[in-house]
Motif scaffolding. Structure first.
Motif, short mmCIF file in Angstrom:
data_model
loop_
_atom_site.label_atom_id
_atom_site.label_comp_id
_atom_site.label_asym_id
_atom_site.label_seq_id
_atom_site.Cartn_x
_atom_site.Cartn_y
_atom_site.Cartn_z
N GLU A 53 0.80 -1.22 0.00
CA GLU A 53 0.00 0.00 0.00
C GLU A 53 0.83 1.27 0.00
O GLU A 53 0.36 2.32 -0.41
N LEU A 54 2.08 1.18 0.46
CA LEU A 54 2.89 2.41 0.49
C LEU A 54 3.94 2.40 -0.61
O LEU A 54 3.99 3.31 -1.44
N LEU A 58 2.33 4.23 -4.03
CA LEU A 58 2.56 5.61 -3.65
C LEU A 58 4.00 6.04 -3.93
O LEU A 58 4.24 6.91 -4.77
N LEU A 168 -2.86 10.01 -9.50
CA LEU A 168 -2.38 9.12 -8.43
C LEU A 168 -3.20 9.28 -7.16
O LEU A 168 -3.60 8.31 -6.53
N VAL A 169 -3.45 10.54 -6.80
CA VAL A 169 -4.13 10.81 -5.53
C VAL A 169 -5.61 10.45 -5.63
O VAL A 169 -6.15 9.74 -4.77
N GLY A 173 -5.56 6.52 -5.58
CA GLY A 173 -5.63 6.59 -4.13
C GLY A 173 -7.04 6.47 -3.62
O GLY A 173 -7.42 5.46 -3.02
#
Lengths: 238, 310
Positions: A53-54, A58, A168-169, A173
């Motif tokens: 997840e990170l 991200l 991305l966000v 996300g």
């Protein structure tokens, strides 16, 4: 100086490389600290959260964004594209080389975080070999897919960094968190699915379907993205 | 022998904006000047010739090839694109060598050294381009266009940003390249510059080819055209009275600290004005050509070109 050398030099220079190198280093450090402080209890969750997840959706995505968008963004800003295109190099080769440089540096820059996560993986009950292969393959595929997307984005839009960040966000996300349907349209979720290969029940957000599907789709995104970029480059009014 | 550059009925538009309109010309060996104000379509034409974009209409051929579909044309074509772009992290030598290699030169290192020598950049050749002055950058850009010994050279405003000494040197170099039998197309918005380099001049206004000929011919065309000059003097009235007696002066308007002269023959006015001033013992503070910039001259030329049956 060859095209590949030029592309690599172009990717690794400048202040942004500091950010690109520091962010994964930090994540790697956190992972190692977590591993050191772990007891003998099952630490599957921190590994999954950090890697699935990170790291991939991200950190690696951000690094790919910064490097991928600038592969041609720099050429545009510094007005060198006219020189690069005034050569007998085939346009697909130019795209492929610049893309390969961006993707390779993305993967390498994230390697400290990847290795940190693997240290953390030793503290889980997961079979280490399987976890290591899954994570390394997942990070490579994610680097290839994200870089292809962002290189293409920079050839289509002028504000590629902002749009890429918003993508991305918001898309990868927020929407992917909210609904499973969206999760199946997210590069990060497919990469997470590959990371989750050794788990019986993936403990973090990932796409549905098999690992094989996820691998194939990531490869498809990369290939289609590069092909579209090669088609686009001669038509981009940069 | 077919001409190295063949542009036939080429138009290029971006949305509603027409950048080039029905442009046709063929090149001849030697230097051809492409004269036009900023935004006239010069860079658009260079983009088409280099294959960076396709014409909306018409055909472009460079050395018989369609540059759009055939990047191999760059093995025989040297280009200095618009602007002053260079990779800041490369040295001059690396830049020229890389581009020579990327155009299929067998010994890029030697080719780069020779080209850098030609433009007088041997000494700083191993410094990073990052710290170079605009003139030095332009030198490197010129060197990369020469390194593969091309038959055709496309130079988009190569003298921009150079100081007078560099300009002179580069004018000489460009003349020499033309004299060697290469086809050189060099753009500029300054007539005097083009005059010194080119055997032939193409004048482009708002995307149209409005005049074509020897520099002297184009010069005469420009000189004949009417122009407006502002004269600042200590005795505007006295000078105005004298000027009005000249047959080429159409009108004189007085304002606060000078006068505005409309003339049908700018060349005549510039020769007669100092004589009048001396004779009348009038001080000339400043003489400023108004509306004499290429754009308005070209606009007038366009109008006359249209009147002549366009």
């Amino acid at each position: 100086m060859t095209l590949l050398q030029l592309s690599l030099r172009s990717v690794v220079r400048g202040k942004r490389m500091v950010f690109v190198a520091l962010l994964p280093l930090l994540v790697g450090l956190v992972a190692v600290l977590l591993a050191v402080n772990a007891g003998d209890t099952d630490r599957t969750d921190p590994y999954g959260v950090l890697a699935g997840e990170l790291l991939l959706p991200l950190v690696l995505a951000l690094v790919a964004l910064i490097l991928g968008v600038n592969a041609f963004g720099d050429e545009r800003d510094e007005r060198t594209l006219g020189l690069l295109l005034a050569t007998t190099l085939s346009r697909p080769r130019i795209v492929l080389t610049k893309y390969a440089a961006a993707a390779a540096v993305t993967w390498l820059a994230c390697l400290p975080a990847t290795l940190g996560c693997l240290v953390l993986a030793t503290k889980t009950e997961l079979p280490f070999g399987e976890a290591a292969v899954s994570l390394l393959v997942a990070s490579l595929l994610a680097a290839l897919a994200y870089s292809a997307l962002f290189v293409l984005l920079s050839l289509v839009l002028r504000r590629a960094v902002l749009v890429g960040l918003a993508y991305l966000v918001l898309w990868e996300g927020l929407l992917a968190e909210l609904a499973v349907a969206f999760r199946n349209l997210s590069v990060g979720a497919y990469a997470a699915r590959v990371v989750g290969a050794p788990f019986d029940d993936v403990p973090f957000n990932a796409s549905d379907g098999s690992v094989v599907t996820a691998v194939v789709l990531l490869v498809v995104v990369a290939v289609v993205g590069v092909a579209a970029s090669a088609w686009r480059l001669p038509r981009a009014h940069l | 022998m077919t001409a190295a550059l063949q542009v036939t009925g080429v138009s290029k538009w971006f949305g509603d904006t027409v950048a080039l309109s029905d442009l046709s010309f063929t090149s001849a060996p030697g230097v051809t000047g492409l004269l036009g104000h900023n935004g006239a379509g010069k860079s658009t034409l260079f983009d088409l010739l280099a294959g960076f974009s396709s014409p909306s209409q018409g055909t472009v051929r460079v050395l018989g090839l369609d540059p759009r579909n055939d990047p191999s044309v760059h093995a025989r074509l040297g280009l200095v694109p618009d602007g002053d772009g260079l990779w800041p992290f490369l040295t001059a030598r690396q830049t020229v060598e890389f581009l020579a290699r990327s155009r299929g030169v067998a010994d890029p290192a030697r080719a780069a050294a020779a080209a850098l020598d030609t433009v007088g950049m041997t000494t700083p050749a191993d410094r990073k381009v990052h710290g170079f002055s605009k003139g030095m950058r332009q030198r490197v850009r010129l060197a990369q266009a020469l390194a593969h010994d091309p038959e055709v050279l496309l130079l988009d405003e190569p003298l921009n940003g150079l100081d007078p000494a560099q300009r002179r040197a580069d004018v000489e170099l460009i003349r020499r390249l033309g004299a060697q039998g290469r086809t050189v197309l060099v753009s500029s918005h300054i007539l005097a510059e083009v005059e010194r380099m080119a055997d032939r001049v193409l004048v482009v206004v708002n995307g149209r080819l409005v005049a074509e000929g020897t520099p002297a011919g184009v010069q005469a065309l420009l000189a004949q055209s009417a122009r407006t000059v502002r004269v600042e003097t200590d005795e505007p009235r006295k000078l105005a009275a004298l000027l009005l007696k000249e047959i080429t002066v159409d009108s004189v308007t007085l304002d606060t600290d000078g006068l505005v002269v409309h003339t049908s023959d700018g060349a005549h006015l510039s020769s007669v004005l100092p004589q009048l001033a001396v004779k009348a013992k009038v001080l000339l503070h400043r003489v400023i050509p108004l509306g004499e910039d290429l754009e308005s001259v070209f606009t007038r030329l366009t109008a006359s070109a249209r009147g002549a049956g366009r």
